[in-house]
Design an enzyme around this catalytic site. Sequence first.
Site, PDB file in Angstrom:
ATOM      1  N   GLY A   1     -19.724   1.771   8.751  1.00 18.17           N
ATOM      2  CA  GLY A   1     -20.608   1.302   7.683  1.00 18.17           C
ATOM      3  C   GLY A   1     -20.927  -0.178   7.833  1.00 18.17           C
ATOM      4  O   GLY A   1     -22.059  -0.614   7.623  1.00 18.17           O
TER       5      GLY A   1
ATOM      6  N   ARG B   1     -10.972  14.014  12.566  1.00 16.44           N
ATOM      7  CA  ARG B   1     -10.749  15.073  11.565  1.00 16.44           C
ATOM      8  C   ARG B   1     -12.022  15.877  11.331  1.00 16.44           C
ATOM      9  O   ARG B   1     -13.125  15.308  11.348  1.00 16.44           O
ATOM     10  CB  ARG B   1     -10.299  14.463  10.237  1.00 16.44           C
TER      11      ARG B   1
ATOM     12  N   HIS C   1      -8.315   6.603   0.029  1.00 14.59           N
ATOM     13  CA  HIS C   1      -9.153   5.404   0.191  1.00 14.59           C
ATOM     14  C   HIS C   1      -9.495   4.775  -1.162  1.00 14.59           C
ATOM     15  O   HIS C   1     -10.477   4.040  -1.279  1.00 14.59           O
ATOM     16  CB  HIS C   1     -10.507   5.738   0.885  1.00 14.59           C
TER      17      HIS C   1
ATOM     18  N   ARG D   1       0.860  -1.175   0.000  1.00 13.19           N
ATOM     19  CA  ARG D   1       0.000   0.000   0.000  1.00 13.19           C
ATOM     20  C   ARG D   1       0.906   1.238   0.000  1.00 13.19           C
ATOM     21  O   ARG D   1       1.810   1.358   0.820  1.00 13.19           O
ATOM     22  CB  ARG D   1      -0.869  -0.007   1.252  1.00 13.19           C
TER      23      ARG D   1
END
Length: 392
Positions: A328, A236, A177, A88
């Site tokens: 979610g 944030r 993301h 990543r």
Amino acid sequence: MKILSVNAGSSSLKFTLIELPSREVLISGLFEKIGMEGSCYTIKYNGEKTTKEASLPDHSVAVTKLMDELIENKVINSLEEIDGVGHRILHGGDEFTESILLNEDILKRIEKYNELGPLHNPANIMGVRAFMKVLPNVKNVGVFDTTFHQTMKETEYLYPVPYEWYEKYGIRKYGFHGTSHRFIYKTISEYLKRDDLKVISCHIGNGGSLCAIDSGRVVDTSMGFTPLAGIMMGTRSGDIDPSIIPFIMKKTGKTADEIINDLNKKSGLLGVSGISSDNRDIEEACEQGNERAILANKMYAQKIANYIAMYNNLLNGADVITLTAGLGENSKGMRKMICERIASLGVKIDDAKNDFRGEFRLITKDDSKIPVYVIPTNEELMIALDTMELIS
Ligand code: AMP
């Protein structure tokens, strides 16, 4: 084929070894406090989790230790069995539009974007170099958080600021993301057997972003030049009026960097509630009637709903809305609050269908104008799939 999916931080290294094409997770874990006192690592294998202390002066030692563990646990018999390593990487600027096979030249090109992702990019690259040193014969692939968003048009990625800021300094929306949003699009499009879907993907975890996707191409996303923009998050702020920054600097004597730190680490759910950045704590405080927690919770749902409505307009009507990441996937309360706030789009949540955690499911009624699906994200798998494709 065995692929290692890796996320290296400045003092950590998270890994998952995945068998492809079966997608079976063989072993996973996390090395922590690399280069610090008290370094250790945790391994999840065969349903068991073990933590061991170890001296880990740098990432190469952590990678060597990881290989020893894989062999000791008989996950592999020799290092040759590792077919590839996918990394990543936070930022590929506007240069990298796809995942890429890594070599020293490519790493140097990626380093140009370190100033755009100073907390993550240097660490991600350090992780790649550690694997190149310990496993010199294994191919490494870079999978960027930014690449999926590279299909945005100027109208979406530019800020309405002096144009030379973009030309001289690269001030534009990059979005983050991307690996998660890409995985979600791939999953829902395979499930519904359609590659022309208009999807609003909502990644709502500690960090959060929304993404408007049309036929696999990103039209817009809520994070911006940095991951601070967009919806309200755990710590944030998301979007705020930038004039607040110099105003608070004058009031408090803080520097711009200190205020940005407050906006990154002391705002969002934590800042408004004064309790926690963790949604579970907020939900508990809401149940006890804590007014600031209730306020934080409502603001959080409303910001997401507002972005969904905006993206529904941008897409000229979405086919599907998807929810993923910590909240979610797991918070039925937050899912309900969001869906109730987009009722004007014809979304009708089904409370009975919404009563679960952590699975792929539809949560809306049959006559909901836009279906809402919960889809567990899997960035590690997406990284491994890209790696398999590039090394094959
Ligand atoms: P992530 O960054 O994707 O790991 O998401 C972390 C967020 O998900 C935290 O705010 C958690 O409180 C929230 N979360 C995780 N599990 C649950 C749960 N069972 N119920 C409510 N929120 C949860």
